[in-house]
Design an enzyme around this catalytic site. Structure first.
Site, PDB file in Angstrom:
ATOM      1  N   HIS A  54       0.765  -1.199  -0.199  1.00 20.82           N
ATOM      2  CA  HIS A  54       0.164  -0.179  -0.127  1.00 20.82           C
ATOM      3  C   HIS A  54       1.196   1.219   0.324  1.00 20.82           C
ATOM      4  CE1 HIS A  54      -2.590   3.345   2.338  1.00 20.82           C
ATOM      5  NE2 HIS A  54      -2.809   3.094   1.056  1.00 20.82           N
ATOM      6  N   ASP A  57       7.352   6.714 -21.168  1.00 24.52           N
ATOM      7  CA  ASP A  57       7.158   6.001 -22.161  1.00 24.52           C
ATOM      8  C   ASP A  57       8.267   6.168 -22.703  1.00 24.52           C
ATOM      9  OD1 ASP A  57       8.676   9.246 -22.720  1.00 24.52           O
ATOM     10  OD2 ASP A  57       6.104  10.494 -23.200  1.00 24.52           O
ATOM     11  N   TYR A 100      10.236  13.669 -12.421  1.00 26.61           N
ATOM     12  CA  TYR A 100      11.654  13.085 -12.182  1.00 26.61           C
ATOM     13  C   TYR A 100      11.711  12.358 -10.509  1.00 26.61           C
ATOM     14  CZ  TYR A 100      12.245  13.889 -17.586  1.00 26.61           C
ATOM     15  OH  TYR A 100      12.200  14.081 -18.794  1.00 26.61           O
ATOM     16  N   TYR A 158       4.998  13.897 -23.223  1.00 29.10           N
ATOM     17  CA  TYR A 158       4.061  13.588 -22.637  1.00 29.10           C
ATOM     18  C   TYR A 158       3.144  12.493 -21.705  1.00 29.10           C
ATOM     19  CZ  TYR A 158       6.551  18.105 -22.025  1.00 29.10           C
ATOM     20  OH  TYR A 158       6.615  19.694 -22.511  1.00 29.10           O
ATOM     21  N   ASP A 203      -4.812   3.828  -4.313  1.00 33.01           N
ATOM     22  CA  ASP A 203      -4.523   4.567  -3.144  1.00 33.01           C
ATOM     23  C   ASP A 203      -5.501   5.293  -3.190  1.00 33.01           C
ATOM     24  OD1 ASP A 203      -4.078   5.274  -0.764  1.00 33.01           O
ATOM     25  OD2 ASP A 203      -2.131   4.582  -1.021  1.00 33.01           O
ATOM     26  N   MET A 212       3.232  13.940 -16.119  1.00 28.24           N
ATOM     27  CA  MET A 212       3.835  15.141 -16.361  1.00 28.24           C
ATOM     28  C   MET A 212       3.664  16.318 -16.612  1.00 28.24           C
ATOM     29  SD  MET A 212       7.264  15.173 -18.232  1.00 28.24           S
ATOM     30  CE  MET A 212       8.590  13.451 -17.393  1.00 28.24           C
ATOM     31  N   ASN A 259       4.004   9.735 -19.935  1.00 23.32           N
ATOM     32  CA  ASN A 259       4.217   9.411 -18.266  1.00 23.32           C
ATOM     33  C   ASN A 259       3.077   8.991 -17.117  1.00 23.32           C
ATOM     34  OD1 ASN A 259       7.062   9.232 -19.186  1.00 23.32           O
ATOM     35  ND2 ASN A 259       7.102  11.324 -19.709  1.00 23.32           N
TER      36      ASN A 259
END
Length: 144
Positions: free
Chosen positions: A18, A26, A115, A133, A64, A74, A135
């Site tokens: 958890h 990507d 990052y 973009y 979660d 991102m 990710n």
């Protein structure tokens, strides 16, 4: 179990607890370098895109519910402000299939903050996704 999930990825998803997070990067994401920074598990899924992997992962891993935004994207850099990023809407639709909060469970953070967050992930999954973009970081919830 979705066939796109490799045995190695299934093992990682099972090991995650958890609040552990997985970054799905990507094809341009510096996944190996990010994973090396803090010894995260690094897996490759060449030939697969982020949307299909995100969908498959969320079939076996809940998001979660103890955090407001368990899926993080991102944000675009200022120099890319005019770019359209249609894959983000796809991610929101996928998340909405598995989380009652729908698109509200998805947030955006600055590229360099992303990052930093990726370096703290349990696993970084490098894909062959060609969209920019594309990710996403997802945080595992409690399995009930």
């Amino acid at each position: 179990i979705p066939a796109i999930l490799s045995p190695e990825l299934l093992k990682v998803l099972a090991e995650m607890g958890h609040s552990d997070r997985i970054c799905i990067g990507d094809g341009n994401f510096p996944g190996a370098a990010m994973a090396k920074a803090k010894n995260a598990i690094f897996l490759r899924a060449d030939g697969h895109g982020v949307p299909e992997l995100l969908d498959a992962i969320l079939q076996v891993m809940p998001l979660d519910t103890y955090v407001e935004k368990p899926a993080i994207l991102m944000e675009k850099m200022e120099c890319d402000k005019d770019l359209e990023i249609p894959v983000w809407e796809t991610y929101k639709q996928i998340v909405a299939k598995y989380d009652d909060r729908g698109a509200d469970a998805v947030g955006n953070i600055d590229r360099f903050d992303f990052y930093d967050e990726a370096k703290d992930c349990y696993c970084i999954l490098q894909t062959g996704e060609s969209a920019i973009y594309a990710n996403v970081i997802v945080q595992k919830g409690v399995i009930k």
